[in-house]
Design a protein around this motif. Structure first.
Motif, PDB file in Angstrom:
ATOM      1  N   LEU A  14     -30.325  -4.429 -17.627  1.00 14.11           N
ATOM      2  CA  LEU A  14     -31.509  -3.635 -17.299  1.00 14.11           C
ATOM      3  C   LEU A  14     -31.138  -2.234 -16.843  1.00 14.11           C
ATOM      4  CD1 LEU A  14     -34.598  -3.656 -17.128  1.00 14.11           C
ATOM      5  CD2 LEU A  14     -34.375  -4.395 -14.750  1.00 14.11           C
ATOM      6  N   SER A  15     -30.085  -2.109 -16.054  1.00 18.39           N
ATOM      7  CA  SER A  15     -29.710  -0.788 -15.549  1.00 18.39           C
ATOM      8  C   SER A  15     -29.222   0.140 -16.662  1.00 18.39           C
ATOM      9  CB  SER A  15     -28.658  -0.902 -14.442  1.00 18.39           C
ATOM     10  OG  SER A  15     -27.500  -1.548 -14.940  1.00 18.39           O
ATOM     11  N   GLY A  16     -28.873  -0.407 -17.820  1.00 20.58           N
ATOM     12  CA  GLY A  16     -28.440   0.404 -18.946  1.00 20.58           C
ATOM     13  C   GLY A  16     -29.586   0.925 -19.803  1.00 20.58           C
ATOM     14  N   LEU A  17     -30.797   0.453 -19.548  1.00 21.18           N
ATOM     15  CA  LEU A  17     -31.949   0.932 -20.317  1.00 21.18           C
ATOM     16  C   LEU A  17     -32.490   2.221 -19.714  1.00 21.18           C
ATOM     17  CD1 LEU A  17     -33.950  -2.403 -20.862  1.00 21.18           C
ATOM     18  CD2 LEU A  17     -32.473  -1.196 -22.493  1.00 21.18           C
ATOM     19  N   PRO A  18     -32.903   3.177 -20.563  1.00 23.53           N
ATOM     20  CA  PRO A  18     -33.485   4.408 -20.030  1.00 23.53           C
ATOM     21  C   PRO A  18     -34.869   4.110 -19.431  1.00 23.53           C
ATOM     22  CG  PRO A  18     -33.453   4.445 -22.438  1.00 23.53           C
ATOM     23  CD  PRO A  18     -32.790   3.185 -22.017  1.00 23.53           C
ATOM     24  N   ALA A  19     -34.965   4.258 -18.130  1.00 31.37           N
ATOM     25  CA  ALA A  19     -36.207   3.942 -17.425  1.00 31.37           C
ATOM     26  C   ALA A  19     -36.844   5.206 -16.871  1.00 31.37           C
ATOM     27  CB  ALA A  19     -35.930   2.965 -16.292  1.00 31.37           C
ATOM     28  N   LYS A  20     -38.124   5.363 -17.123  1.00 31.79           N
ATOM     29  CA  LYS A  20     -38.885   6.417 -16.465  1.00 31.79           C
ATOM     30  C   LYS A  20     -39.165   5.991 -15.022  1.00 31.79           C
ATOM     31  CE  LYS A  20     -41.684   8.805 -19.869  1.00 31.79           C
ATOM     32  NZ  LYS A  20     -43.081   8.952 -20.335  1.00 31.79           N
ATOM     33  N   GLN A  21     -39.468   4.694 -14.851  1.00 33.12           N
ATOM     34  CA  GLN A  21     -39.755   4.141 -13.529  1.00 33.12           C
ATOM     35  C   GLN A  21     -39.229   2.713 -13.488  1.00 33.12           C
ATOM     36  OE1 GLN A  21     -43.876   4.899 -11.919  1.00 33.12           O
ATOM     37  NE2 GLN A  21     -44.290   5.143 -14.117  1.00 33.12           N
ATOM     38  N   PHE A  60     -41.288  -2.060 -14.865  1.00 32.81           N
ATOM     39  CA  PHE A  60     -40.423  -1.162 -15.635  1.00 32.81           C
ATOM     40  C   PHE A  60     -41.265  -0.320 -16.574  1.00 32.81           C
ATOM     41  CE2 PHE A  60     -38.157  -0.328 -19.622  1.00 32.81           C
ATOM     42  CZ  PHE A  60     -36.930   0.160 -19.191  1.00 32.81           C
ATOM     43  N   GLN A  61     -40.967   0.970 -16.626  1.00 33.13           N
ATOM     44  CA  GLN A  61     -41.509   1.831 -17.672  1.00 33.13           C
ATOM     45  C   GLN A  61     -40.324   2.462 -18.382  1.00 33.13           C
ATOM     46  OE1 GLN A  61     -43.713   5.397 -16.638  1.00 33.13           O
ATOM     47  NE2 GLN A  61     -44.631   5.504 -18.667  1.00 33.13           N
ATOM     48  N   GLY A  62     -40.219   2.215 -19.667  1.00 36.12           N
ATOM     49  CA  GLY A  62     -39.138   2.773 -20.459  1.00 36.12           C
ATOM     50  C   GLY A  62     -39.529   4.082 -21.110  1.00 36.12           C
ATOM     51  N   GLU A  63     -38.561   4.708 -21.717  1.00 40.88           N
ATOM     52  CA  GLU A  63     -38.808   5.935 -22.478  1.00 40.88           C
ATOM     53  C   GLU A  63     -39.586   5.629 -23.752  1.00 40.88           C
ATOM     54  OE1 GLU A  63     -38.000   9.116 -21.686  1.00 40.88           O
ATOM     55  OE2 GLU A  63     -37.108   8.531 -19.779  1.00 40.88           O
ATOM     56  N   GLU A  87     -39.558  -3.429 -24.701  1.00 36.07           N
ATOM     57  CA  GLU A  87     -39.310  -4.719 -25.355  1.00 36.07           C
ATOM     58  C   GLU A  87     -37.952  -5.280 -24.924  1.00 36.07           C
ATOM     59  OE1 GLU A  87     -40.279  -8.000 -27.224  1.00 36.07           O
ATOM     60  OE2 GLU A  87     -41.638  -6.295 -27.159  1.00 36.07           O
ATOM     61  N   SER A  88     -36.947  -4.422 -24.822  1.00 34.26           N
ATOM     62  CA  SER A  88     -35.622  -4.865 -24.354  1.00 34.26           C
ATOM     63  C   SER A  88     -35.699  -5.350 -22.907  1.00 34.26           C
ATOM     64  CB  SER A  88     -34.611  -3.724 -24.464  1.00 34.26           C
ATOM     65  OG  SER A  88     -34.410  -3.365 -25.813  1.00 34.26           O
ATOM     66  N   ALA A  89     -36.437  -4.632 -22.064  1.00 30.12           N
ATOM     67  CA  ALA A  89     -36.611  -5.060 -20.666  1.00 30.12           C
ATOM     68  C   ALA A  89     -37.326  -6.401 -20.614  1.00 30.12           C
ATOM     69  CB  ALA A  89     -37.387  -4.005 -19.878  1.00 30.12           C
ATOM     70  N   ALA A  90     -38.345  -6.575 -21.433  1.00 26.98           N
ATOM     71  CA  ALA A  90     -39.078  -7.842 -21.460  1.00 26.98           C
ATOM     72  C   ALA A  90     -38.155  -9.002 -21.834  1.00 26.98           C
ATOM     73  CB  ALA A  90     -40.262  -7.753 -22.425  1.00 26.98           C
ATOM     74  N   LEU A 113     -45.036  -9.585 -18.710  1.00 22.58           N
ATOM     75  CA  LEU A 113     -46.169  -8.849 -19.263  1.00 22.58           C
ATOM     76  C   LEU A 113     -45.640  -7.592 -19.935  1.00 22.58           C
ATOM     77  CD1 LEU A 113     -48.486  -9.116 -16.132  1.00 22.58           C
ATOM     78  CD2 LEU A 113     -48.412 -10.645 -18.101  1.00 22.58           C
ATOM     79  N   ARG A 114     -46.238  -7.217 -21.081  1.00 22.76           N
ATOM     80  CA  ARG A 114     -45.805  -6.036 -21.824  1.00 22.76           C
ATOM     81  C   ARG A 114     -46.997  -5.260 -22.308  1.00 22.76           C
ATOM     82  NH1 ARG A 114     -44.335  -3.099 -24.926  1.00 22.76           N
ATOM     83  NH2 ARG A 114     -43.345  -3.599 -26.845  1.00 22.76           N
ATOM     84  N   GLN A 115     -46.960  -3.954 -22.119  1.00 28.49           N
ATOM     85  CA  GLN A 115     -48.016  -3.071 -22.618  1.00 28.49           C
ATOM     86  C   GLN A 115     -47.394  -1.707 -22.886  1.00 28.49           C
ATOM     87  OE1 GLN A 115     -51.291  -3.726 -23.296  1.00 28.49           O
ATOM     88  NE2 GLN A 115     -51.421  -1.641 -24.053  1.00 28.49           N
TER      89      GLN A 115
END
Length: 161
Positions: free
Chosen positions: A67-74, A92-95, A101-104, A134-136
């Motif tokens: 998770l820490s390797g994913l680009p996160a806005k928040q 999590f909010q990704g770029e 989807e990867s975070a999910a 949850l994903r949106q």
């Protein structure tokens, strides 16, 4: 009283976290302030100031490998500081939607690992069996809460829709 707190928290989330900006094409691009969303969740559950603690650094990587390797806005990742209660919240909010989807997928792996032997006590196992991802759009959330699962899922779903 719980419903009143939940409604007040939802109102706070919508007032503070759901402002949007129109992009050049006129479409609404609303960012939800995840720290405000979490604060509303915490208030609705009645968790005191020291009940939950943030997962960061090596601890975050231990709970959620990759998770820490994913680009996160928040990112807001919280667990009980000292409790056998299951109350694990990750927002999590990704770029991009692919990041979400990867975070999910990482969140679902955490749920699966708890169900497959990580949760030792019957009450903990039941809570993890009820946990949801949850994903949106660019958002992903993990909600694992024995006592507040439904309420927290509804709060996150409402904020992200």
């Amino acid at each position: 009283m719980k419903k009143g707190l939940l409604l007040a928290a939802l109102a706070l989330v919508f007032l503070t976290g759901c402002g949007g900006q129109a992009d050049a094409g006129g479409a609404e691009d609303a960012d939800v302030a995840l720290s405000s969303l979490y604060a509303g969740m915490e208030a609705a559950c009645g968790w005191g100031e020291d009940y939950m603690t943030a997962l960061e650094g090596d601890l975050l990587e231990g709970y959620y490998p990759g998770l820490s390797g994913l680009p996160a806005k928040q990112l807001v990742a919280m667990v009980p500081a000292m409790s056998s209660d299951v109350n694990e919240i990750v927002l999590f909010q990704g770029e991009t939607e692919e990041d979400a989807e990867s975070a999910a997928a990482i969140f679902q792996a955490r749920i699966d690992s708890q169900i497959e032997g990580g949760a030792w006590y019957p009450e903990s196992l039941e809570a993890w069996k009820s946990a949801r991802v949850l994903r949106q759009g660019t958002y992903a959330a993990l909600i694992a809460s024995g006592a507040f699962q439904t309420e927290l899922e509804e709060q996150v779903s409402a904020a992200l829709s």
